[in-house]
Design an enzyme around this catalytic site. Structure first.
Site, short mmCIF file in Angstrom:
data_model
loop_
_atom_site.label_atom_id
_atom_site.label_comp_id
_atom_site.label_asym_id
_atom_site.label_seq_id
_atom_site.Cartn_x
_atom_site.Cartn_y
_atom_site.Cartn_z
N ASN A 10 0.87 -1.18 0.00
CA ASN A 10 0.00 0.00 0.00
C ASN A 10 0.91 1.23 0.00
OD1 ASN A 10 -1.78 2.05 0.48
ND2 ASN A 10 -2.43 1.36 2.52
N LYS A 12 0.14 4.24 -0.24
CA LYS A 12 -0.51 5.41 0.39
C LYS A 12 -0.27 6.64 -0.49
CE LYS A 12 -0.18 3.12 4.82
NZ LYS A 12 -0.07 3.22 6.27
N HIS A 96 -9.54 1.27 5.01
CA HIS A 96 -8.27 1.46 5.71
C HIS A 96 -8.48 2.40 6.90
CE1 HIS A 96 -4.13 2.50 6.57
NE2 HIS A 96 -3.78 1.42 5.89
N GLU A 98 -6.81 4.76 7.97
CA GLU A 98 -6.58 6.18 7.66
C GLU A 98 -7.81 6.79 7.02
OE1 GLU A 98 -2.96 5.42 5.52
OE2 GLU A 98 -1.99 4.88 7.40
N GLU A 168 -5.16 -4.78 10.62
CA GLU A 168 -4.13 -3.75 10.82
C GLU A 168 -4.39 -3.04 12.14
OE1 GLU A 168 -2.38 -2.62 6.70
OE2 GLU A 168 -4.00 -1.24 7.16
N GLY A 174 2.72 2.46 10.88
CA GLY A 174 3.68 3.56 10.72
C GLY A 174 4.36 3.96 12.01
N SER A 214 3.64 -1.94 10.42
CA SER A 214 5.10 -2.01 10.62
C SER A 214 5.67 -3.39 10.28
CB SER A 214 5.47 -1.57 12.03
OG SER A 214 5.09 -0.23 12.25
#
Ligand code: 13P
Length: 255
Positions: A10, A12, A96, A98, A168, A174, A214
């Site tokens: 991904n 992003k 996702h 985010e 996730e 991250g 991560s």
């Protein structure tokens, strides 16, 4: 294991079309035609077409990072499933964290997208995961179950077998903090048992559940060795050919 490992990058909001094409070229040359691992790259919308052309003759597949669940029309800034199919995307990341956090996407909206993707012959990579507060409040399994069932509402067993789930944990994305293989396996097993309750165990056994958060070459072997971890959805480590290809290699060995 009957499920084929899937390693998905991904990207992003990173990589121009030119930079994405360079990265995709390196990945494509690493992945063989009879690859035991399924490899997917998910560039930004503007890089999809260019990356698609670069990977055209390779075994690398294309994924998008989002879609809008309407056929076409006045939805400024959005991208349709038909447009994704036109650039030969096969997968689409949906829900996702985010997007849930910064764009207020709800389970109901994610569910609309999942169903629309399936009707449009795109395979959803449905992302779910708990925040740190939820984990600390012992709500991990409940939160993941709610997001999973919310996202899969109204999806038939036949379609469910095609869907990819990505677990996730938000606190691991991250941050450099990874769930331990045991922590991840516990949630993956719980996800599979929720799927088994809803669709029966033979369908649940077919569904791939990826880990994301991560994931990197240093921790991939141990994560991929877990029974219910069928691959990874990778952010940071997918932006460099070396680390992404090392992750593909980990999945090959785990196979
Ligand atoms: P990182 O690998 O950068 O933690 O991102 C994971 C992720 O969000 C993939 O969708």
């Amino acid at each position: 294991m009957s499920r084929k490992y899937l390693i998905a990058g991904n990207w992003k909001m990173n990589k121009t079309p030119a930079d994405g094409a360079d990265l995709a070229k390196e990945i494509a040359s690493f992945v063989s035609k009879d690859e035991s691992v399924e490899v997917v790259v998910c560039p930004t919308a503007v890089a999809l077409d260019r990356v698609s052309q670069v990977i055209e003759d390779s075994a690398v597949k294309l994924g998008a990072q989002n879609l809008y669940p309407k056929a076409s029309g006045a939805y400024t800034g959005e991208i349709s499933a038909e447009m994704l199919r036109a650039v030969f995307a096969k997968y689409v990341i949906l829900g996702h964290s985010e997007r849930r956090e910064y764009f207020a996407e709800t389970d109901a909206f994610v569910n609309e997208k999942v169903k629309f993707a399936l009707e449009s012959n795109l395979i959803p990579i449905l992302c779910i995961g708990e925040t740190l507060e939820q984990r600390e409040a012992d709500e991990t399994l409940e939160v993941n179950k709610t997001q999973l069932l919310g996202g899969m509402e109204g999806v038939s067993a036949e379609d469910a077998a095609k869907v990819v789930i990505a677990y996730e944990p938000v606190w691991a994305i991250g941050t450099g903090k990874t769930a331990t293989p045991e922590m991840a396996q516990e949630v993956h097993a719980a996800i599979r048992s929720v799927l088994a309750e809803k669709y029966g165990s033979s369908v649940a056994e077919k569904i791939r559940i990826l880990y994301g958060g991560s994931m990197k070459p240093a921790n991939a072997d141990d994560l991929l060795a877990q029974k219910d971890i069928d691959g990874g959805l990778i952010g940071g480590a997918a932006l460099e050919a070396k680390s992404f290809c090392d992750l593909i290699e980990s999945a090959r060995k785990a196979d």
